[in-house]
Scaffold this active site. Sequence first.
Site, PDB file in Angstrom:
ATOM      1  N   GLU A  67       0.817  -1.221   0.000  1.00 29.83           N
ATOM      2  CA  GLU A  67       0.000   0.000   0.000  1.00 29.83           C
ATOM      3  C   GLU A  67       0.852   1.273   0.000  1.00 29.83           C
ATOM      4  O   GLU A  67       0.335   2.360   0.271  1.00 29.83           O
ATOM      5  CB  GLU A  67      -0.923   0.011   1.222  1.00 29.83           C
ATOM      6  CG  GLU A  67      -1.840  -1.171   1.347  1.00 29.83           C
ATOM      7  CD  GLU A  67      -3.000  -1.158   0.368  1.00 29.83           C
ATOM      8  OE1 GLU A  67      -2.901  -0.457  -0.661  1.00 29.83           O
ATOM      9  OE2 GLU A  67      -4.004  -1.836   0.631  1.00 29.83           O
ATOM     10  N   HIS A  80      -2.645   2.810   8.739  1.00 29.43           N
ATOM     11  CA  HIS A  80      -3.716   2.115   8.017  1.00 29.43           C
ATOM     12  C   HIS A  80      -3.979   0.793   8.708  1.00 29.43           C
ATOM     13  O   HIS A  80      -3.048   0.069   9.074  1.00 29.43           O
ATOM     14  CB  HIS A  80      -3.304   1.868   6.559  1.00 29.43           C
ATOM     15  CG  HIS A  80      -4.192   0.882   5.854  1.00 29.43           C
ATOM     16  ND1 HIS A  80      -5.555   1.052   5.721  1.00 29.43           N
ATOM     17  CD2 HIS A  80      -3.905  -0.306   5.243  1.00 29.43           C
ATOM     18  CE1 HIS A  80      -6.077   0.027   5.061  1.00 29.43           C
ATOM     19  NE2 HIS A  80      -5.086  -0.809   4.763  1.00 29.43           N
ATOM     20  N   HIS A 109      -7.231  -2.549   9.395  1.00 32.00           N
ATOM     21  CA  HIS A 109      -8.485  -3.205   9.046  1.00 32.00           C
ATOM     22  C   HIS A 109      -9.328  -3.392  10.306  1.00 32.00           C
ATOM     23  O   HIS A 109      -9.897  -4.456  10.531  1.00 32.00           O
ATOM     24  CB  HIS A 109      -8.218  -4.565   8.382  1.00 32.00           C
ATOM     25  CG  HIS A 109      -7.432  -4.472   7.120  1.00 32.00           C
ATOM     26  ND1 HIS A 109      -6.913  -5.593   6.481  1.00 32.00           N
ATOM     27  CD2 HIS A 109      -7.042  -3.418   6.359  1.00 32.00           C
ATOM     28  CE1 HIS A 109      -6.248  -5.219   5.387  1.00 32.00           C
ATOM     29  NE2 HIS A 109      -6.315  -3.903   5.303  1.00 32.00           N
ATOM     30  N   TYR A 136     -19.487  14.679  18.984  1.00 32.82           N
ATOM     31  CA  TYR A 136     -18.625  15.825  18.650  1.00 32.82           C
ATOM     32  C   TYR A 136     -17.185  15.430  18.353  1.00 32.82           C
ATOM     33  O   TYR A 136     -16.442  16.170  17.699  1.00 32.82           O
ATOM     34  CB  TYR A 136     -18.665  16.876  19.762  1.00 32.82           C
ATOM     35  CG  TYR A 136     -17.953  16.512  21.036  1.00 32.82           C
ATOM     36  CD1 TYR A 136     -16.569  16.684  21.169  1.00 32.82           C
ATOM     37  CD2 TYR A 136     -18.653  16.016  22.123  1.00 32.82           C
ATOM     38  CE1 TYR A 136     -15.916  16.352  22.330  1.00 32.82           C
ATOM     39  CE2 TYR A 136     -18.007  15.693  23.300  1.00 32.82           C
ATOM     40  CZ  TYR A 136     -16.626  15.860  23.405  1.00 32.82           C
ATOM     41  OH  TYR A 136     -15.979  15.537  24.557  1.00 32.82           O
ATOM     42  N   HIS A 180     -12.638  -2.326   2.836  1.00 32.98           N
ATOM     43  CA  HIS A 180     -11.207  -2.412   3.122  1.00 32.98           C
ATOM     44  C   HIS A 180     -10.894  -2.043   4.572  1.00 32.98           C
ATOM     45  O   HIS A 180     -10.627  -2.915   5.380  1.00 32.98           O
ATOM     46  CB  HIS A 180     -10.457  -1.504   2.128  1.00 32.98           C
ATOM     47  CG  HIS A 180      -8.982  -1.691   2.118  1.00 32.98           C
ATOM     48  ND1 HIS A 180      -8.203  -1.386   1.024  1.00 32.98           N
ATOM     49  CD2 HIS A 180      -8.117  -2.102   3.071  1.00 32.98           C
ATOM     50  CE1 HIS A 180      -6.928  -1.628   1.298  1.00 32.98           C
ATOM     51  NE2 HIS A 180      -6.854  -2.066   2.543  1.00 32.98           N
ATOM     52  N   TYR A 230      -7.412  21.511  20.714  1.00 32.18           N
ATOM     53  CA  TYR A 230      -7.814  20.312  21.456  1.00 32.18           C
ATOM     54  C   TYR A 230      -7.163  19.095  20.820  1.00 32.18           C
ATOM     55  O   TYR A 230      -6.899  19.070  19.625  1.00 32.18           O
ATOM     56  CB  TYR A 230      -9.339  20.150  21.424  1.00 32.18           C
ATOM     57  CG  TYR A 230      -9.850  18.900  22.111  1.00 32.18           C
ATOM     58  CD1 TYR A 230     -10.190  18.925  23.455  1.00 32.18           C
ATOM     59  CD2 TYR A 230      -9.994  17.697  21.416  1.00 32.18           C
ATOM     60  CE1 TYR A 230     -10.669  17.788  24.092  1.00 32.18           C
ATOM     61  CE2 TYR A 230     -10.460  16.550  22.044  1.00 32.18           C
ATOM     62  CZ  TYR A 230     -10.795  16.612  23.391  1.00 32.18           C
ATOM     63  OH  TYR A 230     -11.258  15.475  24.007  1.00 32.18           O
TER      64      TYR A 230
END
Length: 214
Positions: free
Chosen positions: A73, A92, A94, A113, A155, A209
Amino acid sequence: MNRVEQSQQIIDTCLEMNRLGLNQGTAGNVSVRYEDGMLITPSGIAYDQLTEEKIVFVDADGKAEEGKLPSSEWRFHQAVYMARPELNAVVHNHAINCAAVSILNKAIPAIHYMIAAVGGNDIPCVPYATFGTAKLSEYVAEGIANRKAILLQHHGLIAAEENLAKALWLAHESEVLAELYLKLLATTDNVPVLSDEELAVVLEKFKSYGLRVE
């Protein structure tokens, strides 16, 4: 940090991602921006078998250092760095709930929020394309342009931030939101969401924040 330190941080992030239940096996990948390219996890090596020497450098032209095979990837990691110069780390995975929402081809809306952590009022889902392809990278570049986290249809999740600690934190927050969303979908087809006006207020507050890691 030098290369050895950044490589170790990648490994630590991978192990923590698995500890948090956000990933399994050799799925997922992690990278950081480095010099004129990136350092990224190798292809097909279990995280608990990683060493600093196995982390792969891929240059700006997509060329990996000799004798090493980067994650399949690597293209969409490169696409994130090109689309968002201010972001320096990509996680990344799964994760089960994020992957489940991606299979439904739904964006995670403003049910809480904390969605503002991604930089907008939802976590969008970009169209499906075969893993590792240029087409998937194109979809990623489009989706990440104004969000720090996106779903990949059928994915999983991509989260990108200023550094690895923040990227992993965002990946975890996204998985919590995905789990919450799935629970709500099980009870109603009309899930309540916060208004765009309220999200604008929260997005402004989120400028100061979040996880405070330099």
